[in-house]
Design an enzyme around this catalytic site. Structure first.
Site, mmCIF file in Angstrom:
data_model
loop_
_atom_site.group_PDB
_atom_site.id
_atom_site.type_symbol
_atom_site.label_atom_id
_atom_site.label_comp_id
_atom_site.label_asym_id
_atom_site.label_seq_id
_atom_site.Cartn_x
_atom_site.Cartn_y
_atom_site.Cartn_z
ATOM 1 N N ALA A 162 -5.145 9.409 12.173
ATOM 2 C CA ALA A 162 -5.970 8.305 10.932
ATOM 3 C C ALA A 162 -6.695 7.241 11.730
ATOM 4 O O ALA A 162 -5.632 6.392 12.679
ATOM 5 C CB ALA A 162 -4.899 7.956 10.286
ATOM 6 N N CYS A 163 -7.700 6.538 11.155
ATOM 7 C CA CYS A 163 -8.496 5.604 12.315
ATOM 8 C C CYS A 163 -7.392 4.788 12.210
ATOM 9 O O CYS A 163 -7.646 4.319 10.600
ATOM 10 C CB CYS A 163 -9.434 6.102 12.000
ATOM 11 N N ILE A 164 -7.238 4.208 12.856
ATOM 12 C CA ILE A 164 -5.908 2.972 12.715
ATOM 13 C C ILE A 164 -6.783 1.636 11.580
ATOM 14 O O ILE A 164 -6.723 0.905 10.829
ATOM 15 C CB ILE A 164 -5.284 2.765 13.691
ATOM 16 N N ALA A 202 -7.092 3.130 7.872
ATOM 17 C CA ALA A 202 -6.044 3.165 8.199
ATOM 18 C C ALA A 202 -5.007 1.476 6.817
ATOM 19 O O ALA A 202 -4.926 1.404 6.226
ATOM 20 C CB ALA A 202 -5.076 3.811 8.807
#
Lengths: 90, 138
Positions: B83-85, B88
Site C-alpha cells: 500500500a502506498c504509504i 495509506a
C-alpha cells in the site's frame, strides 16, 4: 506499436469519448465494468471492440446487442495483454 | 496460434472496495493471468485503493469481504502486495511501525499487505512486462 485500451468508465463520462478519440488504426479497445453500458448507449457509436462478458452479464445486458462487439472472458483479456506491449487504462 | 512466453505483471488498484469495482476486477484478472501461465510480480494499492488493506473492513455477512479474499489470494500465491504509504496514512491505514512513529492508538493493515513508497511502483515500471491499472469509475 499497437496499444490495448481498457476503459472502465460509463459512456457518459468525459473519459469515454476521449478514449475513443485516442484510438489509432491498429489499436484494440476493451470495455470493462461501467464501460459496457456503451452497448445500450445509442448516441455514442462504438468501433469494433471487445466487452468483458462478466460485466455485461452483471448489468443484465444482451451479449449480442451490438454487432462488432465481441464478448471475452478474463482469460481473453489476459491474451490481449500478451499480444499488446502497450496497455492504456482509461 | 503459438503461445507467447510467460510475462510478469504488476497490478495497481486505485479504486476502493464497495465504491468501485476495481478490487473485484483486479482479483479476477490476477487469477486469470496466473492460470494463463504468467507471473504476478506485485500488487500495488494507491489512492483510495489502500482501503482494501484495512483489516477492519466488516461488510454484512451476505456481502463479499474483498480484503479477506485478496489476503487469501496473496498468501496462497505468495504475491507481494504494498500500500502506498502516503495514500495509506492519510486514509487511516497504518502498520505497527507507523502507529509507533505517529503515536496512534492502533494499527490496522491486513496481512500480507505492507507499506511502501512510490519507489516500489517505479521499480515495477522497470521490471514487470506489463502494468495494469484498476481505476475508480468516477
Amino acid at each position: 506499436m499497437p496499444t490495448l485500451h481498457i476503459i472502465n468508465k460509463a459512456p457518459d463520462h468525459p473519459r469515454f469519448p476521449a478514449c475513443l478519440r485516442a484510438l489509432a488504426e491498429d489499436d484494440t479497445l476493451v470495455l470493462i465494468e461501467n464501460a459496457v453500458m456503451a452497448l445500450v448507449f445509442e448516441s455514442l457509436p462504438l468501433p469494433p471492440c471487445y466487452a468483458l462478458r462478466a460485466d455485461v452479464n452483471a448489468r443484465a445486458l444482451s451479449e449480442s446487442s451490438v454487432t462488432g462487439v465481441k464478448m471475452i472472458g478474463y482469460a481473453g483479456l489476459v491474451v490481449l495483454t500478451e499480444t499488446h506491449q502497450r496497455v492504456m487504462n482509461w | 496460434m503459438t503461445r507467447s512466453p510467460a510475462l510478469s505483471y504488476t497490478l495497481v488498484i486505485s479504486g476502493a472496495p464497495y465504491t468501485s469495482q476495481a478490487p473485484q476486477s483486479a482479483l479476477a484478472f490476477a487469477k486469470a493471468l496466473i492460470s494463463g501461465g504468467h507471473k504476478l510480480d506485485r500488487v500495488f494499492l494507491y489512492g483510495d485503493g489502500v482501503y482494501l488493506a484495512s483489516s477492519l473492513v466488516t461488510p454484512p455477512s451476505d456481502e463479499v469481504n474483498w480484503t479477506q479474499l485478496w489476503s487469501e489470494f496473496l498468501m496462497q500465491t505468495r504475491t507481494p502486495a504494498v500500500a502506498c504509504i502516503a495514500s495509506a496514512l492519510r486514509r487511516g491505514i497504518l502498520d505497527s511501525a507507523e502507529q509507533t512513529r505517529y503515536e496512534q492508538p492502533a494499527s490496522n493493515i491486513a496481512e500480507p499487505f505492507e507499506m511502501a513508497g512510490l519507489g516500489d511502483w517505479v521499480e515495477a515500471t522497470m521490471t514487470s512486462s506489463r502494468i495494469l491499472y484498476f481505476l475508480p469509475t468516477d
